[in-house]
Design an enzyme around this catalytic site. Structure first.
Site, PDB file in Angstrom:
ATOM      1  N   GLU A 191       0.823  -1.207   0.000  1.00  0.00           N
ATOM      2  CA  GLU A 191       0.000   0.000   0.000  1.00  0.00           C
ATOM      3  C   GLU A 191       0.859   1.259   0.000  1.00  0.00           C
ATOM      4  O   GLU A 191       0.569   2.229  -0.667  1.00  0.00           O
ATOM      5  CB  GLU A 191      -0.950   0.008   1.205  1.00  0.00           C
ATOM      6  CG  GLU A 191      -2.111  -0.975   1.084  1.00  0.00           C
ATOM      7  CD  GLU A 191      -2.991  -0.712  -0.135  1.00  0.00           C
ATOM      8  OE1 GLU A 191      -3.000   0.413  -0.648  1.00  0.00           O
ATOM      9  OE2 GLU A 191      -3.651  -1.669  -0.593  1.00  0.00           O
ATOM     10  N   TYR A 223      -5.950   5.994   5.538  1.00  0.00           N
ATOM     11  CA  TYR A 223      -6.102   5.109   4.393  1.00  0.00           C
ATOM     12  C   TYR A 223      -5.363   3.792   4.620  1.00  0.00           C
ATOM     13  O   TYR A 223      -5.943   2.709   4.531  1.00  0.00           O
ATOM     14  CB  TYR A 223      -5.595   5.776   3.103  1.00  0.00           C
ATOM     15  CG  TYR A 223      -5.450   4.761   2.000  1.00  0.00           C
ATOM     16  CD1 TYR A 223      -6.568   4.299   1.320  1.00  0.00           C
ATOM     17  CD2 TYR A 223      -4.207   4.205   1.699  1.00  0.00           C
ATOM     18  CE1 TYR A 223      -6.466   3.317   0.364  1.00  0.00           C
ATOM     19  CE2 TYR A 223      -4.088   3.222   0.735  1.00  0.00           C
ATOM     20  CZ  TYR A 223      -5.219   2.776   0.062  1.00  0.00           C
ATOM     21  OH  TYR A 223      -5.104   1.792  -0.869  1.00  0.00           O
ATOM     22  N   ASP A 257      -9.316   6.424  -1.373  1.00  0.00           N
ATOM     23  CA  ASP A 257      -8.150   6.926  -2.094  1.00  0.00           C
ATOM     24  C   ASP A 257      -8.664   7.575  -3.370  1.00  0.00           C
ATOM     25  O   ASP A 257      -9.876   7.718  -3.548  1.00  0.00           O
ATOM     26  CB  ASP A 257      -7.139   5.797  -2.384  1.00  0.00           C
ATOM     27  CG  ASP A 257      -7.585   4.909  -3.516  1.00  0.00           C
ATOM     28  OD1 ASP A 257      -8.774   4.921  -3.857  1.00  0.00           O
ATOM     29  OD2 ASP A 257      -6.741   4.192  -4.078  1.00  0.00           O
TER      30      ASP A 257
END
Lengths: 267, 494
Positions: free
Chosen positions: B97, B180, B198
């Site tokens: 990520e 996030y 996102d």
């Protein structure tokens, strides 16, 4: 050893003109089938693929595969010394340090020879798959050149979309947008090379950098027509056929809008 | 081929769907007294989950960090199963990520694999040193991310007993992990019901709900988080989140969304709006009206002059690099000595070149520290400009003018220069070491390319560099290497 004699030396000049804006050096591969070259520009966005078949030469001899690494800029300079009607002969040994170029004037009243140093070029060779194209567009090469030039006056990127009805080129720039649609014109009054033909299995569209397309159109003097081949999400091929001899093909990677994570929002 | 998806499934729903809707009603508070702008109703949520997951199982991309046990792709290379241990799995998700932020999937693939080879577990990473981490990150950009990963790993080792926590709030406390990343890890690795937001999710959600306004304004960000938290699937939150992002990356794209292929088109308000207007809708409302495009502040322009100083001792040339400060842009990375160059002042700035004097001064300081003969006025004449290149950071567009200079030194001075400490740490990297050069940041490598281009004709190399700089600034331009495989040149059998 390798030896090839080409009656229309001018053709060689035109071929070099079609690549000199894109690459500065390249490996010409001499093989029994002919003379070929594959090279990418420094940013690996476009690829040149040239083939000059042995049958197209007046005389052709090649016993084994010989890579001939040449500086394109210097080669262009040297070919400037040849008259446009000259007959050109290219010669080299099996493991050449030098390549000899021989220019004979048409009336055989002047002979010049040049020796050019070869260089070792470690370039990457790409496997270009044999593709069945979803859309194939054939159009007059001069018209394509004009179109690319006109488009780049407005924007940097051209979006090409091909449908049964025709090919639509569009671009956007600071001053606004432009669209040019070219329709197939199978009219019987036109000569083959003046026609635009579109063959598709399904509509395709993609975006490309005009800068590259513009440099491809430097090959226009080689052929009255140009053929574009497209497959969704793959590079486009732009082909100029050289009559009785082979082709100059360009492959260009598309521009694809951000397929990224888009930037996490850390709230 | 996929089967065409029926539009307007709301009519004639199966009883199974009714059960699902009831489940959604139970699990989330739908609607309510507070702001309800844009929220989904229970039916829509159930439908969306069902469709998105079914689409994802067939269409998901195959990526080194992705695990989808429900995958229906026939060509999937099963690959290694997700690590048994949730904490180990969380670490993989975390790394992927972080790498994916602001970076294209294609680029990340190779970096991810290399990283996992170097640091297979969180414990390995926590023991790593920043220098090596930065080297592995070289070329990926936004180097702060690498540092945060390392600091985060140490935090988990020291404060969390070496195991990744499973709750969003706990994950959020780890340095470098924001909302996030925390939600992504919690949902994907630990199966927690947490939505993610996102750029891709914002696009998909604002089209589904036809949300106007700047999506990054605080109120709208909040709304997106609420939407995302309400739709996320209870049973497969990780897959659902990845499906939502995947949809944004491959179908619901910024410029030319493929609405015909979209599994959620029956729920899409933006599409409905477009269709109501009529089919040939030049100038009418479009799906791409959402999310609202907000003009970004143009990047600041900056010019620096750097010197590729090649120090030669005993016949081997080395690049002299100095370390950047530990804070700020490219913190702690190595670079060529450089100085900022003032704005261009009309024609008079052409002679002597701008910033040259300051650069010579800086080099003098560095070399003096290496107890060399002072880098005198003569040294200045040795500097030769070879060109310039542009590099775009998120907020700065930097032009670097490159000077080149070579210097012969004796073994003793070489030794000093190779590891000067103090305010100006130095390091020497062999010119011919491919590995050494590969571990340097993109900017340094661009300067080296200019330096290596010296052998060729200068004008040609400059022209090329200009082209390259431009291509690099344009992220949408793909390279042919991504499409065509590498082949061997036809060689004659010897």
């Amino acid at each position: 050893m390798f030896e090839a004699r080409l009656l229309q030396g001018n053709l060689l000049k035109k071929v070099l003109d079609s690549i000199k804006d894109i690459i500065t050096e390249g490996n010409f591969d001499c093989s029994p089938n002919g003379l070929s070259l594959q090279a990418m520009d420094s940013s690996h966005v476009s690829l040149i693929d040239i083939l000059l078949e042995s049958e197209g030469f007046e005389h052709y001899r090649c016993d084994r595969n010989i890579p001939m690494g040449l500086n394109i800029t210097n080669l262009v300079k040297m070919l400037k010394c040849a008259g446009s009607d000259d007959i050109v002969t290219i010669k080299c040994e099996d493991k050449p340090d030098n390549v000899t170029f021989l220019f004979e004037s048409k009336d055989n009243d002047k002979i010049s020879d040049f020796e050019m140093k070869t260089m070792t070029i470690d370039d990457e060779h790409l496997l270009v798959p044999d593709q069945t194209y979803t859309a194939v567009v054939k159009m007059p090469s001069a018209e394509f050149q004009r179109l690319c030039r006109d488009m780049s006056a407005i924007g940097d990127t051209v979006h090409i979309s091909v449908t049964k009805e025709g090919v639509r080129f569009s671009t956007t720039g600071d001053m606004g947008t432009a669209n040019i649609t070219v329709r197939p014109n199978p009219s019987a009054d036109l000569k083959d090379e003046e026609r635009t033909e579109v063959q598709i299995t399904e509509p395709v569209s993609a975006s490309f950098a005009l800068r590259y397309l513009n440099s491809f159109t430097k090959a226009t003097p080689l052929s009255p027509t140009v053929t574009l081949g497209m497959v969704p999400n793959l590079p486009v091929v732009v082909e100029y056929k050289i009559a009785d001899m082979g082709h100059v093909r360009y492959y260009l990677a598309p521009k694809i809008e951000d397929e990224e994570n888009g930037g996490a929002i850390e709230a | 081929m996929r089967k065409p998806v029926a539009v307007g499934m709301a009519v004639g729903r199966s009883s199974r769907m009714d059960a699902k809707v009831a489940a959604v009603k139970k699990e989330v508070k739908v609607g309510g007294d507070f702001e309800t702008r844009g929220l989904f109703c229970a039916e829509e949520i159930a439908e969306l989950r069902h469709r998105l997951l079914a689409w994802y199982d067939v269409n998901h991309r195959i990526l080194p960090w992705r695990k989808n046990p429900h995958s229906k792709r026939s060509d999937r290379d099963a690959g290694p199963p997700p690590p048994e241990d949730k904490s180990d799995f969380a670490y993989c998700v975390w790394v992927s990520e972080v790498m994916l932020q602001q970076t294209r999937v294609e680029t990340v693939k190779a970096y991810y694999t290399r990283w996992m080879e170097a640091y297979p577990t969180l414990a390995d990473l926590a023991e790593a040193d920043l220098e090596r981490v930065n080297e592995l990150w070289a070329g990926l950009g936004y180097y702060r991310r690498a540092r945060f990963l390392l600091e985060g790993a140490r935090h988990v080792r020291d404060k969390c007993g070496g195991r990744m926590p499973g709750e969003v709030e706990e994950l959020h406390k780890i340095p470098g992990i924001g909302m996030y990343t925390a939600s992504a890890i919690a949902s994907i690795a630990f199966g927690r019901r947490a939505g993610v937001v996102d750029g891709n999710v914002i696009r998909v959600l604002s089209r589904l709900r036809a949300l106007a306004g700047d999506p990054r304004a605080p109120a709208n960000t909040k709304l997106h988080w609420r939407l995302s938290n309400s739709v996320v699937d209870a049973d497969r939150p990780g897959c659902f989140n990845q499906a939502l992002m995947e949809l944004g990356a491959t179908v619901c794209t910024p410029k030319a969304p493929k609405c015909g292929e979209c599994p959620a088109r029956a729920q899409c308000l933006a599409l409905r709006r477009q269709e109501e207007w009529g089919a040939d809708s030049e100038g009418g409302p479009s799906v791409t009206d959402f999310p609202e495009k907000v003009k970004k502040k143009p990047p600041r322009m900056e010019t620096i002059r750097c010197c590729v100083l090649v120090v030669t001792s005993e016949g081997r040339g080395h690049f002299l690099l100095i370390k950047r400060p530990d804070k700020g842009l490219l913190a702690g990375l190595w670079e060529f000595p450089n100085v900022p160059v003032g704005a261009k002042t009309e024609e008079e700035g052409s002679k002597p070149p701008r910033g040259r004097e300051e650069l010579v001064g800086l080099l003098g300081e560095i070399l003096e520290g290496g107890s060399l003969e002072a880098f005198t006025g003569k040294g200045a004449q040795k500097l030769k400009e070879v060109g310039s290149f542009e590099h775009v950071f998120s907020h700065i567009k930097q032009t670097t003018i490159v000077d080149v200079c070579s210097l012969q030194v004796d073994a003793k001075a070489f030794g000093t220069l190779s590891e000067m400490q103090g305010p100006r740490e130095t390091r020497l990297v062999p010119v011919d070491s491919k590995e050494g050069v590969a571990s340097l940041s993109t900017g340094v490598r661009k300067a080296i390319r200019l330096y290596s281009g010296l052998g060729k004709k200068a004008s040609v190399s400059r022209k090329n560099k200009k082209k390259e700089g431009k291509a690099e600034a344009d992220k949408s331009q793909r390279r042919l290497d991504q499409f065509f495989g590498k082949g061997a040149r036809v060689k004659d059998e010897e």
